[in-house]
Design a protein around this motif. Sequence first.
Motif, mmCIF file in Angstrom:
data_model
loop_
_atom_site.group_PDB
_atom_site.id
_atom_site.type_symbol
_atom_site.label_atom_id
_atom_site.label_comp_id
_atom_site.label_asym_id
_atom_site.label_seq_id
_atom_site.Cartn_x
_atom_site.Cartn_y
_atom_site.Cartn_z
ATOM 1 N N UNK A 270 0.910 -1.281 0.035
ATOM 2 C CA UNK A 270 -0.040 0.086 -0.147
ATOM 3 C C UNK A 270 0.774 1.355 -0.020
ATOM 4 N N UNK A 271 1.925 1.205 0.606
ATOM 5 C CA UNK A 271 2.933 2.340 0.594
ATOM 6 C C UNK A 271 3.455 2.761 -0.781
ATOM 7 N N UNK A 272 3.697 1.811 -1.569
ATOM 8 C CA UNK A 272 3.885 1.878 -2.984
ATOM 9 C C UNK A 272 3.025 2.681 -3.890
ATOM 10 N N UNK A 273 1.737 2.124 -3.533
ATOM 11 C CA UNK A 273 0.415 2.815 -4.270
ATOM 12 C C UNK A 273 0.254 4.162 -3.705
ATOM 13 N N UNK A 274 0.611 4.432 -2.602
ATOM 14 C CA UNK A 274 0.452 5.835 -2.065
ATOM 15 C C UNK A 274 1.511 6.907 -2.762
ATOM 16 N N UNK A 275 2.594 6.229 -2.756
ATOM 17 C CA UNK A 275 3.766 6.988 -3.508
ATOM 18 C C UNK A 275 3.415 7.103 -5.094
ATOM 19 N N UNK A 276 2.639 6.285 -5.678
ATOM 20 C CA UNK A 276 2.393 6.387 -6.928
ATOM 21 C C UNK A 276 1.361 7.595 -7.072
ATOM 22 N N UNK A 277 0.312 7.428 -6.311
ATOM 23 C CA UNK A 277 -0.808 8.429 -6.145
ATOM 24 C C UNK A 277 -0.445 9.996 -6.087
ATOM 25 N N UNK A 278 0.888 10.181 -5.577
ATOM 26 C CA UNK A 278 1.270 11.356 -5.335
ATOM 27 C C UNK A 278 1.765 12.213 -6.855
ATOM 28 N N UNK A 279 2.079 11.200 -7.544
ATOM 29 C CA UNK A 279 2.538 11.900 -8.945
ATOM 30 C C UNK A 279 1.586 11.722 -9.946
ATOM 31 N N UNK A 280 0.274 11.127 -9.593
ATOM 32 C CA UNK A 280 -0.844 11.069 -10.702
ATOM 33 C C UNK A 280 -1.020 12.299 -11.363
ATOM 34 N N UNK A 281 -1.301 13.271 -10.767
ATOM 35 C CA UNK A 281 -1.848 14.512 -11.325
ATOM 36 C C UNK A 281 -0.595 15.093 -12.129
ATOM 37 N N UNK A 282 0.690 14.900 -11.964
ATOM 38 C CA UNK A 282 1.610 15.560 -12.980
ATOM 39 C C UNK A 282 1.647 14.612 -14.101
ATOM 40 N N UNK A 283 1.090 13.460 -14.165
ATOM 41 C CA UNK A 283 1.148 12.649 -15.287
ATOM 42 C C UNK A 283 -0.298 12.975 -16.014
ATOM 43 N N UNK A 284 -1.232 13.828 -15.651
ATOM 44 C CA UNK A 284 -2.558 13.944 -16.277
ATOM 45 C C UNK A 284 -3.490 13.355 -15.750
ATOM 46 N N UNK A 285 -3.711 12.511 -14.745
ATOM 47 C CA UNK A 285 -4.308 11.474 -14.300
ATOM 48 C C UNK A 285 -5.309 12.151 -13.052
ATOM 49 N N UNK A 286 -6.402 11.636 -12.589
ATOM 50 C CA UNK A 286 -7.094 11.866 -11.633
ATOM 51 C C UNK A 286 -7.327 10.544 -10.656
ATOM 52 N N UNK A 287 -6.869 10.539 -9.360
ATOM 53 C CA UNK A 287 -7.331 9.256 -8.799
ATOM 54 C C UNK A 287 -8.798 9.186 -8.395
ATOM 55 N N UNK A 288 -9.465 8.126 -8.579
ATOM 56 C CA UNK A 288 -10.779 8.105 -8.118
ATOM 57 C C UNK A 288 -11.157 7.258 -6.915
ATOM 58 N N UNK A 289 -11.708 7.701 -6.104
ATOM 59 C CA UNK A 289 -12.106 7.110 -4.784
ATOM 60 C C UNK A 289 -13.346 5.958 -5.127
ATOM 61 N N UNK A 290 -12.932 4.775 -5.447
ATOM 62 C CA UNK A 290 -14.046 3.820 -5.990
ATOM 63 C C UNK A 290 -13.708 2.835 -4.776
ATOM 64 N N UNK A 291 -14.721 1.916 -4.683
ATOM 65 C CA UNK A 291 -14.693 0.722 -3.816
ATOM 66 C C UNK A 291 -15.381 -0.510 -4.683
ATOM 67 N N UNK A 292 -15.042 -1.727 -4.391
ATOM 68 C CA UNK A 292 -15.925 -2.853 -4.973
ATOM 69 C C UNK A 292 -17.127 -2.933 -4.309
ATOM 70 N N UNK A 293 -18.082 -3.139 -5.226
ATOM 71 C CA UNK A 293 -19.453 -3.155 -4.570
ATOM 72 C C UNK A 293 -19.824 -4.701 -4.117
ATOM 73 N N UNK A 294 -20.568 -5.012 -3.331
ATOM 74 C CA UNK A 294 -20.964 -6.305 -2.795
ATOM 75 C C UNK A 294 -22.143 -6.962 -3.477
ATOM 76 N N UNK A 295 -22.848 -6.172 -4.405
ATOM 77 C CA UNK A 295 -23.908 -6.546 -5.220
ATOM 78 C C UNK A 295 -24.292 -5.488 -6.618
ATOM 79 N N UNK A 296 -25.090 -6.197 -7.316
ATOM 80 C CA UNK A 296 -25.286 -5.415 -8.716
ATOM 81 C C UNK A 296 -26.520 -4.569 -8.551
#
Length: 312
Positions: A270-296
């Motif tokens: 998870x620390x590697x993912x957090x480090x990645x997220x810090x540079x996302x905007x500089x790459x032209x991306x936007x992190x989305x706060x999503x979660x996996x649903x338990x049903x459809x």
Amino acid sequence: MSAVQLGFERAAMRVEGDALRCDGVDSSVLGLTGRLIPGIMRALGRSPGEITTMNVEINSGALFESDRRRLIKLGLGASAAVCAALAVALTEWFEGTAGPADPRLRLRRWLPVYRESLGARASGADLAAAFCGGISEFRSTGEFAICTPANWPEDLYWRAIWTRQAAQTTDFVGAFDTWKLADPVSAGRIRSRLDEIARHAVANAHDGAMLFDACAAYAVEMVALGDAMGKEVMTAPHRRLAKHGHECGVVYKSCGAGGGDLGIALARDPERLRAFELGVSDCGGVPLNLAMSKFGAEAARRQVPESGRKPE
């Protein structure tokens, strides 16, 4: 009928032939929705005139983002979500039940309607996700499709990234079909490799390390596919995000047919993912706060307040 994302509210609606018409709304604006509702009604055995007995409100705003005052699809399957919601709601309205509880049976019933309404070849993976929720193994078997629930490994962390660009899936599918006919040898080789990786990933989806490695290999092959087609499957933002991910020890791959919108970042730590997220905007991306649903998709009753009173 009201459809905020299509730009109109409370328009009188009716079905004429195979298409939905709304007063004061150009038929081209209705798009997929204008074909889905008549298709669902035909599958339910209902007459066109019965559409006038209801009030339909469609709001898929959560699946769009505003960029410079323009609404852009995030690439989260808005079309499939609307289809699943309409299928469940109209079935509940006309039959008094939302239909079979098993989402796989719902997928089997409504996938042909979805494909016909799209007017294009589609696997139906997005519709399967809308009906089943969570993570699942999806296999298209021609006319039908099989969706089997799976478990996400606890030691694999993820984040969806939006690239601020909308993708045109039909354009890429058309280019892919043209390329297959023009260069069947190369197409067969790359498709075989992609199929091999996908099967390996499905067989080991419970293992975080194996799924991580499989996604890394698949991302490489998707780049090769785009290069072979002469089509930019991995757009500039995707490529920058993939390079940044590599530097952080994170796997990044585009989702869907590519060419824009969404990608997913995967990490074992998870620390590697957090480090990645810090540079996302500089790459032209936007992190989305999503979660996996338990049903459809499910039917839910909304309480309508009495006139002059606010809902509690």
